[in-house]
Motif scaffolding. Structure first.
Motif, PDB file in Angstrom:
ATOM      1  N   GLY A   5       1.044  -1.218  -0.192  1.00  0.00           N
ATOM      2  CA  GLY A   5      -0.086  -0.131  -0.243  1.00  0.00           C
ATOM      3  C   GLY A   5       1.122   1.459  -0.557  1.00  0.00           C
ATOM      4  N   TYR A   6       0.630   2.177   1.068  1.00  0.00           N
ATOM      5  CA  TYR A   6       1.022   3.214   0.890  1.00  0.00           C
ATOM      6  C   TYR A   6       2.583   3.840   1.117  1.00  0.00           C
ATOM      7  CZ  TYR A   6       1.500   8.238   1.429  1.00  0.00           C
ATOM      8  OH  TYR A   6       2.452   9.704   1.390  1.00  0.00           O
ATOM      9  N   ASN A   7       3.491   4.169   1.193  1.00  0.00           N
ATOM     10  CA  ASN A   7       4.507   3.932   1.179  1.00  0.00           C
ATOM     11  C   ASN A   7       5.143   5.439   1.515  1.00  0.00           C
ATOM     12  OD1 ASN A   7       6.894   2.831   2.413  1.00  0.00           O
ATOM     13  ND2 ASN A   7       7.728   2.077   0.544  1.00  0.00           N
ATOM     14  N   GLY A   8       4.833   6.544   1.699  1.00  0.00           N
ATOM     15  CA  GLY A   8       5.281   7.862   1.535  1.00  0.00           C
ATOM     16  C   GLY A   8       5.660   8.339   3.012  1.00  0.00           C
ATOM     17  N   GLY A   9       7.004   8.885   2.491  1.00  0.00           N
ATOM     18  CA  GLY A   9       8.366   8.599   3.316  1.00  0.00           C
ATOM     19  C   GLY A   9       8.679   7.036   4.274  1.00  0.00           C
ATOM     20  N   GLY A  10       8.973   6.125   3.445  1.00  0.00           N
ATOM     21  CA  GLY A  10       8.997   4.626   3.819  1.00  0.00           C
ATOM     22  C   GLY A  10       7.592   4.357   5.124  1.00  0.00           C
ATOM     23  N   LYS A  11       6.866   4.578   4.904  1.00  0.00           N
ATOM     24  CA  LYS A  11       5.879   4.481   5.495  1.00  0.00           C
ATOM     25  C   LYS A  11       5.782   2.449   6.353  1.00  0.00           C
ATOM     26  CE  LYS A  11       1.295   5.163   7.418  1.00  0.00           C
ATOM     27  NZ  LYS A  11       0.641   6.995   7.214  1.00  0.00           N
ATOM     28  N   ILE A  12       6.196   2.225   5.053  1.00  0.00           N
ATOM     29  CA  ILE A  12       5.638   0.108   5.516  1.00  0.00           C
ATOM     30  C   ILE A  12       6.855  -0.089   5.669  1.00  0.00           C
ATOM     31  CG2 ILE A  12       3.668   0.520   4.126  1.00  0.00           C
ATOM     32  CD1 ILE A  12       4.335  -0.582   1.765  1.00  0.00           C
ATOM     33  N   SER A  13       8.430   0.556   5.805  1.00  0.00           N
ATOM     34  CA  SER A  13       9.217   0.413   6.542  1.00  0.00           C
ATOM     35  C   SER A  13       9.930  -0.986   4.815  1.00  0.00           C
ATOM     36  CB  SER A  13       9.016  -0.420   7.274  1.00  0.00           C
ATOM     37  OG  SER A  13       8.672   0.471   8.373  1.00  0.00           O
ATOM     38  N   ASP A  14      10.462  -0.339   3.663  1.00  0.00           N
ATOM     39  CA  ASP A  14      10.207  -1.755   3.660  1.00  0.00           C
ATOM     40  C   ASP A  14      11.264  -0.854   2.528  1.00  0.00           C
ATOM     41  OD1 ASP A  14       9.193  -0.036   1.115  1.00  0.00           O
ATOM     42  OD2 ASP A  14       8.324  -1.509  -0.343  1.00  0.00           O
ATOM     43  N   GLY A  15      12.389  -0.246   3.111  1.00  0.00           N
ATOM     44  CA  GLY A  15      14.029   0.540   2.652  1.00  0.00           C
ATOM     45  C   GLY A  15      13.474   1.585   1.432  1.00  0.00           C
ATOM     46  N   THR A  16      12.169   1.702   0.868  1.00  0.00           N
ATOM     47  CA  THR A  16      11.936   2.620  -0.051  1.00  0.00           C
ATOM     48  C   THR A  16      10.575   3.399  -0.101  1.00  0.00           C
ATOM     49  OG1 THR A  16      10.164   1.201  -1.283  1.00  0.00           O
ATOM     50  CG2 THR A  16      12.060   0.699  -1.925  1.00  0.00           C
ATOM     51  N   SER A  17      10.607   4.060  -1.157  1.00  0.00           N
ATOM     52  CA  SER A  17       9.869   5.328  -0.830  1.00  0.00           C
ATOM     53  C   SER A  17       8.006   5.212  -2.263  1.00  0.00           C
ATOM     54  CB  SER A  17      10.018   7.125  -0.505  1.00  0.00           C
ATOM     55  OG  SER A  17      10.234   7.146  -1.873  1.00  0.00           O
ATOM     56  N   LEU A  18       8.281   4.079  -2.154  1.00  0.00           N
ATOM     57  CA  LEU A  18       7.164   3.370  -3.391  1.00  0.00           C
ATOM     58  C   LEU A  18       6.176   2.844  -2.676  1.00  0.00           C
ATOM     59  CD1 LEU A  18      10.496   1.824  -6.150  1.00  0.00           C
ATOM     60  CD2 LEU A  18       9.161   4.073  -5.793  1.00  0.00           C
ATOM     61  N   ASN A  19       5.104   3.522  -3.256  1.00  0.00           N
ATOM     62  CA  ASN A  19       3.974   2.672  -2.699  1.00  0.00           C
ATOM     63  C   ASN A  19       4.205   0.936  -3.584  1.00  0.00           C
ATOM     64  OD1 ASN A  19       2.869   4.347  -2.305  1.00  0.00           O
ATOM     65  ND2 ASN A  19       0.936   5.261  -3.720  1.00  0.00           N
ATOM     66  N   ARG A  20       4.046   0.348  -3.337  1.00  0.00           N
ATOM     67  CA  ARG A  20       3.186  -1.111  -3.270  1.00  0.00           C
ATOM     68  C   ARG A  20       1.940  -1.679  -3.518  1.00  0.00           C
ATOM     69  NH1 ARG A  20       8.734  -2.609  -4.339  1.00  0.00           N
ATOM     70  NH2 ARG A  20      10.372  -1.644  -3.207  1.00  0.00           N
ATOM     71  N   LEU A  21       2.043  -2.288  -4.521  1.00  0.00           N
ATOM     72  CA  LEU A  21       0.336  -2.797  -4.983  1.00  0.00           C
ATOM     73  C   LEU A  21       0.617  -4.118  -4.471  1.00  0.00           C
ATOM     74  CD1 LEU A  21       0.642  -0.642  -8.814  1.00  0.00           C
ATOM     75  CD2 LEU A  21      -0.274  -0.556  -6.328  1.00  0.00           C
ATOM     76  N   ILE A  22       1.580  -5.300  -4.614  1.00  0.00           N
ATOM     77  CA  ILE A  22       1.398  -6.549  -4.082  1.00  0.00           C
ATOM     78  C   ILE A  22       2.107  -6.645  -2.688  1.00  0.00           C
ATOM     79  CG2 ILE A  22       0.839  -7.624  -6.679  1.00  0.00           C
ATOM     80  CD1 ILE A  22       3.928  -7.707  -6.159  1.00  0.00           C
ATOM     81  N   PRO A  23       1.982  -7.386  -2.040  1.00  0.00           N
ATOM     82  CA  PRO A  23       2.617  -7.604  -0.062  1.00  0.00           C
ATOM     83  C   PRO A  23       4.014  -8.252  -1.139  1.00  0.00           C
ATOM     84  CG  PRO A  23       0.585  -9.047  -0.279  1.00  0.00           C
ATOM     85  CD  PRO A  23       1.276  -8.807  -2.137  1.00  0.00           C
ATOM     86  N   VAL A  24       4.436  -7.223  -0.185  1.00  0.00           N
ATOM     87  CA  VAL A  24       6.167  -7.374  -0.123  1.00  0.00           C
ATOM     88  C   VAL A  24       7.210  -7.699   0.897  1.00  0.00           C
ATOM     89  CG1 VAL A  24       6.748  -5.653  -1.970  1.00  0.00           C
ATOM     90  CG2 VAL A  24       6.528  -4.527   0.231  1.00  0.00           C
ATOM     91  N   GLN A  25       7.518  -8.952   1.296  1.00  0.00           N
ATOM     92  CA  GLN A  25       8.426  -9.227   2.789  1.00  0.00           C
ATOM     93  C   GLN A  25       9.146  -7.673   3.382  1.00  0.00           C
ATOM     94  OE1 GLN A  25       9.948 -12.757   2.933  1.00  0.00           O
ATOM     95  NE2 GLN A  25      10.135 -12.667   5.114  1.00  0.00           N
ATOM     96  N   ILE A  26       9.025  -7.413   4.311  1.00  0.00           N
ATOM     97  CA  ILE A  26       9.842  -6.391   5.196  1.00  0.00           C
ATOM     98  C   ILE A  26      10.817  -7.472   6.067  1.00  0.00           C
ATOM     99  CG2 ILE A  26      10.137  -5.176   7.232  1.00  0.00           C
ATOM    100  CD1 ILE A  26       7.423  -5.078   6.915  1.00  0.00           C
ATOM    101  N   GLU A  27      12.142  -6.584   5.576  1.00  0.00           N
ATOM    102  CA  GLU A  27      13.564  -7.759   6.229  1.00  0.00           C
ATOM    103  C   GLU A  27      13.970  -6.993   7.350  1.00  0.00           C
ATOM    104  OE1 GLU A  27      15.068  -9.450   4.198  1.00  0.00           O
ATOM    105  OE2 GLU A  27      13.577  -9.594   2.473  1.00  0.00           O
ATOM    106  N   THR A  28      14.501  -8.131   8.816  1.00  0.00           N
ATOM    107  CA  THR A  28      14.754  -8.406   9.576  1.00  0.00           C
ATOM    108  C   THR A  28      15.629  -8.328   9.928  1.00  0.00           C
ATOM    109  OG1 THR A  28      13.518  -9.818  10.257  1.00  0.00           O
ATOM    110  CG2 THR A  28      12.085  -8.305  10.672  1.00  0.00           C
ATOM    111  N   ASP A  29      16.253  -7.395  10.744  1.00  0.00           N
ATOM    112  CA  ASP A  29      18.108  -7.505  11.455  1.00  0.00           C
ATOM    113  C   ASP A  29      17.620  -7.867  11.869  1.00  0.00           C
ATOM    114  OD1 ASP A  29      18.819  -5.844   9.525  1.00  0.00           O
ATOM    115  OD2 ASP A  29      19.585  -4.439  10.454  1.00  0.00           O
ATOM    116  N   GLU A  30      17.905  -9.250  13.072  1.00  0.00           N
ATOM    117  CA  GLU A  30      17.829 -10.451  13.847  1.00  0.00           C
ATOM    118  C   GLU A  30      19.299 -11.197  14.275  1.00  0.00           C
ATOM    119  OE1 GLU A  30      15.212 -13.646  12.545  1.00  0.00           O
ATOM    120  OE2 GLU A  30      13.742 -12.669  12.114  1.00  0.00           O
ATOM    121  N   ASP A  31      19.807 -10.846  16.126  1.00  0.00           N
ATOM    122  CA  ASP A  31      21.181 -11.027  15.768  1.00  0.00           C
ATOM    123  C   ASP A  31      20.122 -12.723  16.271  1.00  0.00           C
ATOM    124  OD1 ASP A  31      22.467  -8.796  15.651  1.00  0.00           O
ATOM    125  OD2 ASP A  31      21.431  -8.425  17.955  1.00  0.00           O
ATOM    126  N   ASP A  32      21.718 -13.627  15.886  1.00  0.00           N
ATOM    127  CA  ASP A  32      21.621 -15.522  15.289  1.00  0.00           C
ATOM    128  C   ASP A  32      21.640 -16.151  16.579  1.00  0.00           C
ATOM    129  OD1 ASP A  32      19.145 -15.806  13.297  1.00  0.00           O
ATOM    130  OD2 ASP A  32      21.405 -15.282  12.006  1.00  0.00           O
TER     131      ASP A  32
END
Length: 86
Positions: free
Chosen positions: A59-86
């Motif tokens: 959906g709406y991603n102005g200012g990186g609102k959906i935290s996918d590393g861009t500011s582009l609106n997304r019309l399909i689901p995109v996975q959010i990458e997370t930083d995890e300590d293994d």
């Protein structure tokens, strides 16, 4: 529930995740995945959780609102990458 994702309503920012900006007056299946376990829908974007623990957004991603590393609106689901300590 069978784990599939369905959406309907206003879609001006792609917040339904069906690949379009077309308003839907009846439910439409979003993709073919059947491993969705949780969904949160906002006014202009949505978030989804899959059974493997991955977080997805669209959906709406102005200012990186959906935290996918861009500011582009997304019309399909995109996975959010997370930083995890293994």
């Amino acid at each position: 529930s069978d784990g599939t994702l369905w959406a309907w309503g206003y879609n001006g920012n792609g917040q339904l995740g069906d690949g379009t900006n077309i308003q839907r007056n009846i439910p439409i299946q979003v993709g073919t995945d059947d491993d969705w376990v949780g969904i949160e829908a906002g006014t202009s974007y949505s978030l989804g959780l899959k059974s493997n623990g991955s977080l997805w957004t669209w959906g709406y991603n102005g200012g990186g609102k959906i935290s996918d590393g861009t500011s582009l609106n997304r019309l399909i689901p995109v996975q959010i990458e997370t930083d995890e300590d293994d």
